[in-house]
Design an enzyme around this catalytic site. Structure first.
Site, PDB file in Angstrom:
ATOM      1  N   LYS A  65       0.795  -1.225   0.000  1.00 49.11           N
ATOM      2  CA  LYS A  65       0.000   0.000   0.000  1.00 49.11           C
ATOM      3  C   LYS A  65       0.831   1.281   0.000  1.00 49.11           C
ATOM      4  O   LYS A  65       0.282   2.391  -0.015  1.00 49.11           O
ATOM      5  CB  LYS A  65      -0.978  -0.002   1.186  1.00 49.11           C
ATOM      6  N   LYS A 107      -4.603   3.162   5.272  1.00 48.29           N
ATOM      7  CA  LYS A 107      -5.788   2.648   4.573  1.00 48.29           C
ATOM      8  C   LYS A 107      -6.851   3.736   4.431  1.00 48.29           C
ATOM      9  O   LYS A 107      -7.512   3.847   3.390  1.00 48.29           O
ATOM     10  CB  LYS A 107      -6.351   1.439   5.321  1.00 48.29           C
ATOM     11  N   GLY A 136      -5.016 -11.371   6.473  1.00 46.86           N
ATOM     12  CA  GLY A 136      -4.572 -12.755   6.307  1.00 46.86           C
ATOM     13  C   GLY A 136      -3.934 -12.965   4.953  1.00 46.86           C
ATOM     14  O   GLY A 136      -4.404 -12.433   3.936  1.00 46.86           O
TER      15      GLY A 136
END
Length: 358
Positions: free
Chosen positions: A117, A221, A337
């Site tokens: 990211k 995020k 995950g």
């Protein structure tokens, strides 16, 4: 038959699982989608292995035994000499340095799919430059797994934005590790430090749990989602509640933190004690499009609400829009995950393949 050629950078948890998922899905994708996936190069931070087409041997062993030190130019030269078309670079690293290669990759003929990211949380200037370079070279950049792993959060927001549906607010539990920690802490009679240790032992946190507790990953995020909706913000403008006390922060060693993490217990014990019977603690990211404020913080939630009813390490995102009013669209599920992230990357690869020529 359409064919894509993938160069994978990063063979950690996500990258390794992704290769195996591709190998398992190859035959099915050829039959159902008319799509052939070739992996000509697999590379970690120091070593690259150049495969023969559709090679079925153990790629891990080949990378170890037949890989060699490389520079990015070696890979760019190789794919050019081999005349590979529909080139896609997959960034399965978490490297802040690797994103510096994106512009060269794009100019070298690559589309990009990233679990990493970092590129989307750099300065607005870098963010804009990347997109201008993509447009100039007619290349695509997909990164659905940047927020929510395999959940379609970015795609949903992007579709609202394209359709001129006004999004007013996005809020949710963005971190699987912090979700697990607070879900468990509010349900069980354990000290906070004990739950934190348990989360680390189960692999939910980073090796240094202060990375999770700092709230910075959630802030990244949040920034990504804000920029998807046209908000021009820098990371430094986000209000972040750091859950690590000053005497245990990054200025001290991890060993010191582990030794003194029980110092966290009184603070969270009081928060828990002050809860009403139907309340729980949640760690949320909140993006208010009307005020332009981005917040990462602890809140209390009714335990029957979308955020309050979370279990295990699940994430939940509430998207408020003009049409939905006070009843948000909720996207909920496994938001972290390696396996779900790898599957999300594979989904991005399939979506990207649909845009490319046969």
């Amino acid at each position: 038959m359409k064919k894509i050629n993938i160069v994978l950078f990063g063979t950690g948890n996500v990258g390794s699982i992704l290769v195996n998922q591709i190998l398992q899905a190859r035959e099915s994708l050829q039959q159902k989608e008319g799509l052939e996936i070739n992996l000509p190069v697999i590379a970690n931070s120091t070593t690259a292995f150049f495969q023969k087409e559709n090679q079925q041997s153990s790629w891990e062993a080949d990378l170890k035994n037949f890989g060699f030190p490389y520079k990015l130019e070696d890979i760019l030269d190789y794919v050019q000499k081999q005349q590979y078309g529909n080139l896609i670079a997959v960034d399965a690293t978490a490297s802040e340095e690797f994103v510096d290669n994106y512009l060269d990759l794009i100019r070298g003929g690559f589309h990009i799919v990233a679990a990493n990211k970092v590129a989307n949380t750099l300065s607005s200037q870098s963010y804009t430059q990347l997109r201008e370079t993509l447009q100039e070279h007619n290349k695509h950049f997909l990164y659905e797994t940047n927020v929510g792993a395999g959940l379609p959060v970015i795609e949903t927001l992007r579709n609202f934005y394209r359709a001129n549906e006004r999004v007013t607010k996005v809020r949710g539990v963005f971190s699987g590790s912090l979700s697990y920690i607070f879900n468990t802490y509010c349900e069980e009679e354990k000290a906070f430090s004990e739950v934190l240790t348990e989360a680390a032992d189960k692999g939910f946190t980073e090796p240094d749990p202060r990375v999770d507790l700092s709230g910075k990953d959630v802030a990244r995020k949040l920034l990504i989602l804000g920029r998807e909706l046209g908000l021009q913000k820098e990371f430094e403008e986000i209000s972040i509640q750091d859950l690590v006390p000053v005497h245990l922060n990054g200025q001290s060693t991890l060993k010191n933190f582990q030794k003194k993490k029980k110092d966290l217990d009184p603070v969270f014990s009081k928060l828990k004690k002050d809860l009403k019977r139907d309340e729980v603690i949640r760690h949320v990211g909140e993006l208010d499009l009307q005020s332009g404020i981005l917040d990462v913080k602890l809140v209390t939630e009714n335990r029957t609400s979308a955020l309050g009813s979370l279990k295990n390490a699940d994430s939940s995102f509430e998207i408020f829009t003009e049409s939905y009013g006070e009843h948000p669209l909720v996207i909920k599920g496994a938001g972290a995950g390696a396996a779900v992230t790898a599957r999300g990357v594979l989904t991005d690869l399939i979506k990207l393949a649909e845009k490319l020529p046969s």
